[in-house]
Design a protein around this motif. Structure first.
Motif, mmCIF file in Angstrom:
data_model
loop_
_atom_site.group_PDB
_atom_site.id
_atom_site.type_symbol
_atom_site.label_atom_id
_atom_site.label_comp_id
_atom_site.label_asym_id
_atom_site.label_seq_id
_atom_site.Cartn_x
_atom_site.Cartn_y
_atom_site.Cartn_z
ATOM 1 N N LYS A 51 0.824 -1.202 0.000
ATOM 2 C CA LYS A 51 0.000 0.000 0.000
ATOM 3 C C LYS A 51 0.863 1.258 0.000
ATOM 4 C CE LYS A 51 -4.386 -1.589 1.889
ATOM 5 N NZ LYS A 51 -5.431 -1.394 2.919
ATOM 6 N N GLN A 52 1.972 1.225 0.709
ATOM 7 C CA GLN A 52 2.877 2.375 0.707
ATOM 8 C C GLN A 52 3.448 2.610 -0.696
ATOM 9 O OE1 GLN A 52 5.862 1.800 3.694
ATOM 10 N NE2 GLN A 52 4.467 2.193 5.404
ATOM 11 N N ILE A 53 3.796 1.522 -1.366
ATOM 12 C CA ILE A 53 4.320 1.645 -2.743
ATOM 13 C C ILE A 53 3.274 2.278 -3.647
ATOM 14 C CG2 ILE A 53 5.056 0.322 -4.761
ATOM 15 C CD1 ILE A 53 6.298 -1.691 -2.804
ATOM 16 N N ALA A 54 2.020 1.822 -3.525
ATOM 17 C CA ALA A 54 0.948 2.352 -4.375
ATOM 18 C C ALA A 54 0.714 3.834 -4.106
ATOM 19 C CB ALA A 54 -0.340 1.557 -4.144
ATOM 20 N N SER A 55 0.773 4.240 -2.851
ATOM 21 C CA SER A 55 0.503 5.642 -2.512
ATOM 22 C C SER A 55 1.578 6.581 -3.044
ATOM 23 C CB SER A 55 0.375 5.802 -0.996
ATOM 24 O OG SER A 55 1.608 5.531 -0.350
ATOM 25 N N ARG A 56 2.759 6.039 -3.346
ATOM 26 C CA ARG A 56 3.832 6.889 -3.867
ATOM 27 C C ARG A 56 3.652 7.210 -5.357
ATOM 28 N NH1 ARG A 56 7.435 3.715 -0.427
ATOM 29 N NH2 ARG A 56 8.011 2.387 -2.199
ATOM 30 N N VAL A 57 2.916 6.390 -6.072
ATOM 31 C CA VAL A 57 2.798 6.590 -7.523
ATOM 32 C C VAL A 57 1.378 6.930 -7.970
ATOM 33 C CG1 VAL A 57 4.755 5.096 -8.029
ATOM 34 C CG2 VAL A 57 2.469 4.109 -7.927
ATOM 35 N N LEU A 58 0.387 6.765 -7.096
ATOM 36 C CA LEU A 58 -0.993 7.054 -7.458
ATOM 37 C C LEU A 58 -1.531 8.149 -6.552
ATOM 38 C CD1 LEU A 58 -2.367 3.401 -7.858
ATOM 39 C CD2 LEU A 58 -1.584 4.937 -9.682
ATOM 40 N N GLY A 59 -2.300 9.066 -7.150
ATOM 41 C CA GLY A 59 -2.866 10.158 -6.374
ATOM 42 C C GLY A 59 -4.306 9.923 -5.969
ATOM 43 N N ARG A 60 -5.123 9.438 -6.911
ATOM 44 C CA ARG A 60 -6.540 9.220 -6.645
ATOM 45 C C ARG A 60 -7.000 7.961 -7.360
ATOM 46 N NH1 ARG A 60 -9.874 14.017 -8.758
ATOM 47 N NH2 ARG A 60 -11.579 12.922 -7.727
ATOM 48 N N GLY A 61 -8.173 7.464 -6.937
ATOM 49 C CA GLY A 61 -8.780 6.315 -7.596
ATOM 50 C C GLY A 61 -9.041 5.176 -6.625
ATOM 51 N N ASN A 62 -10.034 4.380 -6.958
ATOM 52 C CA ASN A 62 -10.298 3.136 -6.233
ATOM 53 C C ASN A 62 -9.531 2.018 -6.938
ATOM 54 O OD1 ASN A 62 -12.075 4.242 -4.308
ATOM 55 N ND2 ASN A 62 -13.766 4.167 -5.772
ATOM 56 N N VAL A 63 -8.543 1.461 -6.253
ATOM 57 C CA VAL A 63 -7.617 0.501 -6.855
ATOM 58 C C VAL A 63 -7.824 -0.857 -6.206
ATOM 59 C CG1 VAL A 63 -5.208 -0.036 -7.344
ATOM 60 C CG2 VAL A 63 -5.953 2.353 -7.243
ATOM 61 N N ASN A 64 -8.047 -1.872 -7.027
ATOM 62 C CA ASN A 64 -8.166 -3.254 -6.560
ATOM 63 C C ASN A 64 -7.037 -4.074 -7.161
ATOM 64 O OD1 ASN A 64 -10.921 -3.616 -5.044
ATOM 65 N ND2 ASN A 64 -11.372 -2.320 -6.802
ATOM 66 N N ALA A 65 -6.238 -4.689 -6.282
ATOM 67 C CA ALA A 65 -5.103 -5.503 -6.732
ATOM 68 C C ALA A 65 -5.277 -6.925 -6.204
ATOM 69 C CB ALA A 65 -3.787 -4.909 -6.232
ATOM 70 N N ASN A 66 -5.170 -7.886 -7.105
ATOM 71 C CA ASN A 66 -5.355 -9.287 -6.739
ATOM 72 C C ASN A 66 -4.071 -10.065 -7.032
ATOM 73 O OD1 ASN A 66 -7.089 -11.675 -6.052
ATOM 74 N ND2 ASN A 66 -6.543 -12.228 -8.140
ATOM 75 N N LEU A 67 -3.587 -10.798 -6.033
ATOM 76 C CA LEU A 67 -2.381 -11.621 -6.178
ATOM 77 C C LEU A 67 -2.771 -13.092 -6.131
ATOM 78 C CD1 LEU A 67 0.721 -12.105 -6.193
ATOM 79 C CD2 LEU A 67 0.619 -11.995 -3.685
ATOM 80 N N SER A 68 -2.338 -13.848 -7.140
ATOM 81 C CA SER A 68 -2.531 -15.304 -7.135
ATOM 82 C C SER A 68 -1.157 -15.971 -7.065
ATOM 83 C CB SER A 68 -3.292 -15.762 -8.386
ATOM 84 O OG SER A 68 -2.607 -15.380 -9.571
#
Length: 295
Positions: A51-68
């Motif tokens: 989540k910290q990594i995502a907050s450094r490159v994205l400013g706004r938006g609802n983001v869904n990330a799925n890991l398999s």
């Protein structure tokens, strides 16, 4: 900086050691940044860092990330719990003797829970760290692809928004040049209305009528609204040219556009000016809808 949309999708995959992994990330519009991760059991410890990594490159938006995660066939060890087997066998023989029942075969005892212990070999600490590092790097790569797609979508949105601004500017110019806005036209319409009132034979004070006419003329003047629309178009173009995270500013500006067009329609003293105002409202609404996609 370039404009960025809040809509995008990215997928990456890879492998490390005995593990294969795949990331799928999707983002849509949002008032702020909301990152939601779906991680397999046993991998939840990665969530905070991701989540910290995502907050450094994205400013706004609802983001869904799925890991398999999929593990290749691992070495399996099988062990007979002899203590449990002996205890069960002793009890079974005693019961069989008491009931004069036939003896139980060994394979029957081995099927009992707790007799056979089957376990997969576990990753060493170094192997686990290597897999976590690869999965995290894969997440960063997927984010990079997502950002690139959002930038591509943002460029397309920029073209659409500039087209809408061109339309708003053109209609504003039409309203500015509308003959019914000319002082002579306003005076003529007011004079006609006053003449009709005077012809009714009612006792009207001419001075009072003159004052009311002046007030009415000031109320139907859309000079300020048109000036503000011109200024808003210029401000919007500057924001689009600046790029970056300007979505909130553009959304606020879209509200101001809407306010001015509503006032213009309410003040319009002729059907032709009202028609221009309604066209403006349509373009402003299209502008506002597209702005909702800007980061």
């Amino acid at each position: 900086m370039a404009l960025a949309s809040m809509t995008g999708f990215a997928r990456t995959q890879g492998s490390a050691g005995a593990w294969s992994w795949a990331w799928e990330i999707k983002s849509v519009n949002g008032k702020g940044l909301d990152v939601r991760l779906r991680l397999p059991a046993g991998w939840e410890g990665l969530e905070a860092g991701l989540k910290q990594i995502a907050s450094r490159v994205l400013g706004r938006g609802n983001v869904n990330a799925n890991l398999s995660m999929t593990r290749a066939d691992a070495a399996v060890s099988v062990r007979v719990n002899e203590d449990v087997l002996r205890a069960i066998a002793l009890s079974v023989r005693k019961v069989a003797a008491d009931l004069d029942a036939p003896p139980v075969r060994l394979e029957g005892l081995l099927n009992l829970k707790g007799v056979l212990e089957v376990a997969e070999s576990e990753d060493s600490e170094d192997e686990r760290r290597a897999v976590e590092h690869a999965v995290t790097a894969g997440f960063e790569a997927a984010l990079g692809d997502l950002v690139a797609m959002r930038a591509q979508e943002g460029a397309a949105l920029g073209l659409v928004l500039n087209e809408r601004l061109d339309g708003i500017a053109a209609l504003t110019a039409q309203a500015e040049a509308n003959p019914t806005r000319q002082p002579d036209a306003i005076r003529g319409k007011l004079a006609e209305q006053i003449r009709v009132l005077m012809d009714t034979g009612a006792n009207f004070d001419p001075d009072r009528l003159h004052q009311e006419a002046l007030m009415l003329a000031s109320k139907v003047d859309v000079r300020e609204e048109l000036d503000r629309l011109v200024a808003h178009v210029a401000a919007a173009r500057a924001m689009l040219g600046e790029g970056g995270a300007v979505g909130r500013k553009l959304d606020f500006l879209a509200q101001e556009f809407n306010r001015e067009t509503n006032t213009l329609c309410s003040k319009a003293n002729d059907v032709s000016l009202t028609a221009i105002g309604l066209e403006l409202k349509g373009l402003v609404e299209q502008f506002r809808e597209q702005v909702q996609n800007i980061e």
